[in-house]
Enzyme design. Sequence first.
Site, PDB file in Angstrom:
ATOM      1  N   CYS A 129       0.832  -1.210   0.000  1.00 47.76           N
ATOM      2  CA  CYS A 129       0.000   0.000   0.000  1.00 47.76           C
ATOM      3  C   CYS A 129       0.873   1.269   0.000  1.00 47.76           C
ATOM      4  CB  CYS A 129      -0.968  -0.001   1.185  1.00 47.76           C
ATOM      5  SG  CYS A 129      -2.289   1.217   1.053  1.00 47.76           S
ATOM      6  N   ASP A 198      -3.397   1.569  10.273  1.00 47.43           N
ATOM      7  CA  ASP A 198      -4.550   2.452  10.465  1.00 47.43           C
ATOM      8  C   ASP A 198      -5.001   2.411  11.909  1.00 47.43           C
ATOM      9  OD1 ASP A 198      -5.707   3.658   7.802  1.00 47.43           O
ATOM     10  OD2 ASP A 198      -4.737   1.761   7.371  1.00 47.43           O
TER      11      ASP A 198
HETATM   12  C1  RUB Z   1      -3.671   3.340   3.548  1.00 49.61           C
HETATM   13  C2  RUB Z   1      -2.985   2.396   4.476  1.00 49.61           C
HETATM   14  C3  RUB Z   1      -1.739   2.894   5.142  1.00 49.61           C
HETATM   15  C4  RUB Z   1      -2.085   3.416   6.531  1.00 49.61           C
HETATM   16  C5  RUB Z   1      -0.920   4.154   7.152  1.00 49.61           C
HETATM   17  O1  RUB Z   1      -4.969   2.907   3.177  1.00 49.61           O
HETATM   18  O2  RUB Z   1      -3.453   1.307   4.756  1.00 49.61           O
HETATM   19  O3  RUB Z   1      -0.814   1.862   5.284  1.00 49.61           O
HETATM   20  O4  RUB Z   1      -3.189   4.291   6.460  1.00 49.61           O
HETATM   21  O5  RUB Z   1      -0.629   5.303   6.406  1.00 49.61           O
HETATM   22  P1  RUB Z   1      -5.886   3.901   2.310  1.00 49.61           P
HETATM   23  P2  RUB Z   1       0.149   6.529   7.063  1.00 49.61           P
HETATM   24  O6  RUB Z   1      -5.142   4.254   1.068  1.00 49.61           O
HETATM   25  O7  RUB Z   1      -7.143   3.145   2.068  1.00 49.61           O
HETATM   26  O8  RUB Z   1      -6.149   5.129   3.172  1.00 49.61           O
HETATM   27  O9  RUB Z   1       1.450   5.973   7.536  1.00 49.61           O
HETATM   28  O10 RUB Z   1       0.296   7.523   5.955  1.00 49.61           O
HETATM   29  O11 RUB Z   1      -0.684   7.032   8.196  1.00 49.61           O
END
Ligand code: RUB
Length: 306
Positions: A129, A198
């Site tokens: 991701c 998340d």
């Molecule tokens: C994004 C995702 C990321 C986390 C952490 O999912 O799973 O790994 O949100 O991101 P989506 P960060 O694209 O559905 O939002 O480290 O930027 O908080």
Amino acid sequence: MQDPVSIAAEKIRKLEVQGARNVAIAAINATEALANQTKAKTKKELLKELLRARETLFASRETEPLMRNAIRLIINNVERSTERSVKKLTETVTLVSQQFLRDLEASKDRIADIGARRIRDNSVVLTHCHSSTVTHLLRRARHEGKTFEVICTETRPVFQGKITAREMLDLGVKTTFIIDSATRFFMNQVDLAIVGADAITSEGNVINKIGTSMVAFVAQEARTPFYVVSELLKFDPATMYGDYEKIEEREPGEIWRDAPKDLIIRNPAFDVTRRDFIHGIICEEGIISPHSIIEIMRRKYPWVFT
Ligand code: RUB
């Protein structure tokens, strides 16, 4: 004209803003903007507006405790304030919001300081991701002069892996892009798997983009260390009192736009990686065992439990 909260919520819902950290930042900025342009005459009216904003933002994406912790902190400060003047209360919103954003930035840097040390020269790192916390850490390692390769999964159905791949290429990192189901095929070449988060539950399980638990599973089979990088405030206090973290389920059209009628399509956005698969959570306090999450939260952020 739409208010700043509805605009932000719409962008979050449509994934124009993605990733837990960016979602939280957008929600905080929108709440602050709303407070600054309020027409409320009393504290009660202001609180009513803030609570409506909270409802709209919380509904924009269900699996985002960092956003929820931040908005709760802002509103709690207004509720508890002895001030009656709306102007002063909106100043409180700004103060708390700005402090939260500064702390979030400091946590991100601290995580990068700690995590970059785990990136060995000439190693191969796999990520899934797009996590801004992961890419910040990799950027730090790169700026420290480390040479490493990155393998990015495409991350079906909306391909956030492309954002990661572009960021890595911009850094001059050798980058390989694979389909999600090729993760096992490549895992034996990987030195370190590293993903964002998340949500973290009271049991130390981690919720991240759908497919993360499979990456963890495959990493364990290949004896590849699997790390989660996360600010501690992604911890969801509600899980301690029995609630399950809700897993957002998105539009079937993201998977197949002209799908045959009567076909059932399921599209969960996240999955749960059990703590036993996680070598460590790289957070602003250091690299911690998922088992110690409650203890650390109580020490560092006791206000989340109130
Ligand atoms: C994004 C995702 C990321 C986390 C952490 O999912 O799973 O790994 O949100 O991101 P989506 P960060 O694209 O559905 O939002 O480290 O930027 O908080």
